[in-house]
Design a protein around this motif. Sequence first.
Motif, PDB file in Angstrom:
ATOM      1  N   ILE A  65       0.845  -1.199   0.000  1.00 59.40           N
ATOM      2  CA  ILE A  65       0.000   0.000   0.000  1.00 59.40           C
ATOM      3  C   ILE A  65       0.878   1.246   0.000  1.00 59.40           C
ATOM      4  O   ILE A  65       0.631   2.197  -0.744  1.00 59.40           O
ATOM      5  CB  ILE A  65      -0.955   0.013   1.211  1.00 59.40           C
ATOM      6  CG1 ILE A  65      -1.982  -1.107   1.094  1.00 59.40           C
ATOM      7  CG2 ILE A  65      -1.666   1.369   1.333  1.00 59.40           C
ATOM      8  CD1 ILE A  65      -2.804  -1.332   2.353  1.00 59.40           C
ATOM      9  N   GLY A  66       1.913   1.236   0.833  1.00 59.16           N
ATOM     10  CA  GLY A  66       2.822   2.382   0.894  1.00 59.16           C
ATOM     11  C   GLY A  66       3.543   2.627  -0.421  1.00 59.16           C
ATOM     12  O   GLY A  66       3.677   3.762  -0.872  1.00 59.16           O
ATOM     13  N   THR A  67       3.995   1.545  -1.056  1.00 60.13           N
ATOM     14  CA  THR A  67       4.725   1.657  -2.318  1.00 60.13           C
ATOM     15  C   THR A  67       3.839   2.210  -3.430  1.00 60.13           C
ATOM     16  O   THR A  67       4.190   3.187  -4.099  1.00 60.13           O
ATOM     17  CB  THR A  67       5.283   0.282  -2.725  1.00 60.13           C
ATOM     18  OG1 THR A  67       6.158  -0.179  -1.707  1.00 60.13           O
ATOM     19  CG2 THR A  67       6.012   0.353  -4.049  1.00 60.13           C
ATOM     20  N   VAL A  68       2.704   1.569  -3.628  1.00 60.10           N
ATOM     21  CA  VAL A  68       1.808   1.994  -4.716  1.00 60.10           C
ATOM     22  C   VAL A  68       1.199   3.362  -4.405  1.00 60.10           C
ATOM     23  O   VAL A  68       1.146   4.236  -5.277  1.00 60.10           O
ATOM     24  CB  VAL A  68       0.714   0.934  -4.966  1.00 60.10           C
ATOM     25  CG1 VAL A  68      -0.320   1.446  -5.968  1.00 60.10           C
ATOM     26  CG2 VAL A  68       1.343  -0.354  -5.464  1.00 60.10           C
ATOM     27  N   GLY A  69       0.769   3.550  -3.174  1.00 59.08           N
ATOM     28  CA  GLY A  69       0.173   4.836  -2.804  1.00 59.08           C
ATOM     29  C   GLY A  69       1.144   5.989  -2.969  1.00 59.08           C
ATOM     30  O   GLY A  69       0.796   7.038  -3.512  1.00 59.08           O
ATOM     31  N   SER A  70       2.382   5.789  -2.523  1.00 61.08           N
ATOM     32  CA  SER A  70       3.394   6.842  -2.670  1.00 61.08           C
ATOM     33  C   SER A  70       3.709   7.094  -4.140  1.00 61.08           C
ATOM     34  O   SER A  70       3.901   8.236  -4.559  1.00 61.08           O
ATOM     35  CB  SER A  70       4.668   6.450  -1.923  1.00 61.08           C
ATOM     36  OG  SER A  70       4.409   6.324  -0.555  1.00 61.08           O
ATOM     37  N   GLY A  71       3.760   6.027  -4.915  1.00 62.13           N
ATOM     38  CA  GLY A  71       3.987   6.189  -6.353  1.00 62.13           C
ATOM     39  C   GLY A  71       2.880   6.989  -7.015  1.00 62.13           C
ATOM     40  O   GLY A  71       3.140   7.879  -7.837  1.00 62.13           O
ATOM     41  N   LEU A  72       1.644   6.697  -6.650  1.00 63.27           N
ATOM     42  CA  LEU A  72       0.509   7.437  -7.227  1.00 63.27           C
ATOM     43  C   LEU A  72       0.500   8.899  -6.774  1.00 63.27           C
ATOM     44  O   LEU A  72       0.217   9.794  -7.586  1.00 63.27           O
ATOM     45  CB  LEU A  72      -0.809   6.756  -6.854  1.00 63.27           C
ATOM     46  CG  LEU A  72      -1.060   5.400  -7.508  1.00 63.27           C
ATOM     47  CD1 LEU A  72      -2.333   4.764  -6.956  1.00 63.27           C
ATOM     48  CD2 LEU A  72      -1.127   5.529  -9.014  1.00 63.27           C
ATOM     49  N   GLY A  74       3.125  10.613  -6.019  1.00 59.90           N
ATOM     50  CA  GLY A  74       4.205  11.231  -6.789  1.00 59.90           C
ATOM     51  C   GLY A  74       3.784  11.575  -8.206  1.00 59.90           C
ATOM     52  O   GLY A  74       4.092  12.657  -8.719  1.00 59.90           O
ATOM     53  N   ILE A  75       3.059  10.663  -8.828  1.00 54.41           N
ATOM     54  CA  ILE A  75       2.586  10.902 -10.197  1.00 54.41           C
ATOM     55  C   ILE A  75       1.557  12.028 -10.226  1.00 54.41           C
ATOM     56  O   ILE A  75       1.626  12.932 -11.074  1.00 54.41           O
ATOM     57  CB  ILE A  75       1.989   9.603 -10.787  1.00 54.41           C
ATOM     58  CG1 ILE A  75       3.109   8.602 -11.082  1.00 54.41           C
ATOM     59  CG2 ILE A  75       1.182   9.897 -12.045  1.00 54.41           C
ATOM     60  CD1 ILE A  75       2.613   7.211 -11.436  1.00 54.41           C
ATOM     61  N   LEU A  76       0.604  11.985  -9.320  1.00 55.92           N
ATOM     62  CA  LEU A  76      -0.511  12.934  -9.354  1.00 55.92           C
ATOM     63  C   LEU A  76      -0.161  14.332  -8.846  1.00 55.92           C
ATOM     64  O   LEU A  76      -0.705  15.320  -9.349  1.00 55.92           O
ATOM     65  CB  LEU A  76      -1.689  12.387  -8.540  1.00 55.92           C
ATOM     66  CG  LEU A  76      -2.329  11.103  -9.078  1.00 55.92           C
ATOM     67  CD1 LEU A  76      -3.358  10.565  -8.090  1.00 55.92           C
ATOM     68  CD2 LEU A  76      -2.958  11.341 -10.440  1.00 55.92           C
ATOM     69  N   PHE A  77       0.752  14.422  -7.865  1.00 53.60           N
ATOM     70  CA  PHE A  77       0.982  15.717  -7.226  1.00 53.60           C
ATOM     71  C   PHE A  77       2.404  16.259  -7.342  1.00 53.60           C
ATOM     72  O   PHE A  77       2.625  17.436  -7.083  1.00 53.60           O
ATOM     73  CB  PHE A  77       0.597  15.637  -5.742  1.00 53.60           C
ATOM     74  CG  PHE A  77      -0.846  15.309  -5.514  1.00 53.60           C
ATOM     75  CD1 PHE A  77      -1.835  16.240  -5.768  1.00 53.60           C
ATOM     76  CD2 PHE A  77      -1.212  14.046  -5.078  1.00 53.60           C
ATOM     77  CE1 PHE A  77      -3.173  15.936  -5.566  1.00 53.60           C
ATOM     78  CE2 PHE A  77      -2.543  13.726  -4.875  1.00 53.60           C
ATOM     79  CZ  PHE A  77      -3.527  14.670  -5.128  1.00 53.60           C
ATOM     80  N   PHE A  78       3.369  15.404  -7.701  1.00 46.35           N
ATOM     81  CA  PHE A  78       4.761  15.848  -7.718  1.00 46.35           C
ATOM     82  C   PHE A  78       5.433  15.666  -9.082  1.00 46.35           C
ATOM     83  O   PHE A  78       6.659  15.640  -9.171  1.00 46.35           O
ATOM     84  CB  PHE A  78       5.560  15.133  -6.617  1.00 46.35           C
ATOM     85  CG  PHE A  78       5.092  15.465  -5.231  1.00 46.35           C
ATOM     86  CD1 PHE A  78       5.372  16.696  -4.663  1.00 46.35           C
ATOM     87  CD2 PHE A  78       4.341  14.550  -4.497  1.00 46.35           C
ATOM     88  CE1 PHE A  78       4.927  17.013  -3.387  1.00 46.35           C
ATOM     89  CE2 PHE A  78       3.900  14.857  -3.219  1.00 46.35           C
ATOM     90  CZ  PHE A  78       4.188  16.092  -2.665  1.00 46.35           C
ATOM     91  N   GLU A  79       4.638  15.491 -10.123  1.00 45.46           N
ATOM     92  CA  GLU A  79       5.118  15.424 -11.504  1.00 45.46           C
ATOM     93  C   GLU A  79       6.180  14.354 -11.727  1.00 45.46           C
ATOM     94  O   GLU A  79       7.121  14.535 -12.504  1.00 45.46           O
ATOM     95  CB  GLU A  79       5.627  16.793 -11.951  1.00 45.46           C
ATOM     96  CG  GLU A  79       4.555  17.867 -11.901  1.00 45.46           C
ATOM     97  CD  GLU A  79       5.072  19.244 -12.280  1.00 45.46           C
ATOM     98  OE1 GLU A  79       6.203  19.343 -12.786  1.00 45.46           O
ATOM     99  OE2 GLU A  79       4.342  20.203 -12.056  1.00 45.46           O
ATOM    100  N   GLU A  80       6.032  13.216 -11.057  1.00 43.72           N
ATOM    101  CA  GLU A  80       6.940  12.106 -11.291  1.00 43.72           C
ATOM    102  C   GLU A  80       6.539  11.372 -12.570  1.00 43.72           C
ATOM    103  O   GLU A  80       5.448  11.547 -13.090  1.00 43.72           O
ATOM    104  CB  GLU A  80       6.945  11.163 -10.078  1.00 43.72           C
ATOM    105  CG  GLU A  80       7.551  11.801  -8.853  1.00 43.72           C
ATOM    106  CD  GLU A  80       7.604  10.862  -7.661  1.00 43.72           C
ATOM    107  OE1 GLU A  80       7.251   9.671  -7.789  1.00 43.72           O
ATOM    108  OE2 GLU A  80       7.992  11.329  -6.577  1.00 43.72           O
TER     109      GLU A  80
END
Length: 104
Positions: A65-72, A74-80
């Motif tokens: 959950i932490g891995t996928v949630g943090s990845g999402l 990052g994508i949605l709010f931090f332009e990863e």
Amino acid sequence: MAWIFLLLAGGSEVIGVTGLNLILRNKNVVSFAVLVLGMISSFSFLSFAMQSLPMGTAYAIWTGIGTVGSGLVGILFFEESRHWLRIVFMAMVISAAIGLKLIH
């Protein structure tokens, strides 16, 4: 109830990691508060979940959950990166977590 605690632990982990990213961008009290409160609540909920769930299952789901949630986040709010392979591997983590839930 243990699974609800585990979901809350994973969500809190995402909040804590987001706080860490905020600190790297802007060192202020709010960023530190997000990190500390996220991590404290994450470990607290994880400990509640582990009273009923096996350690390996609880830890794997929590980190997933932490891995996928943090990845999402990052994508949605931090332009990863939104590379399609990144999304595929996140889906694999989710699939593994579902598999662990199904065999528990």
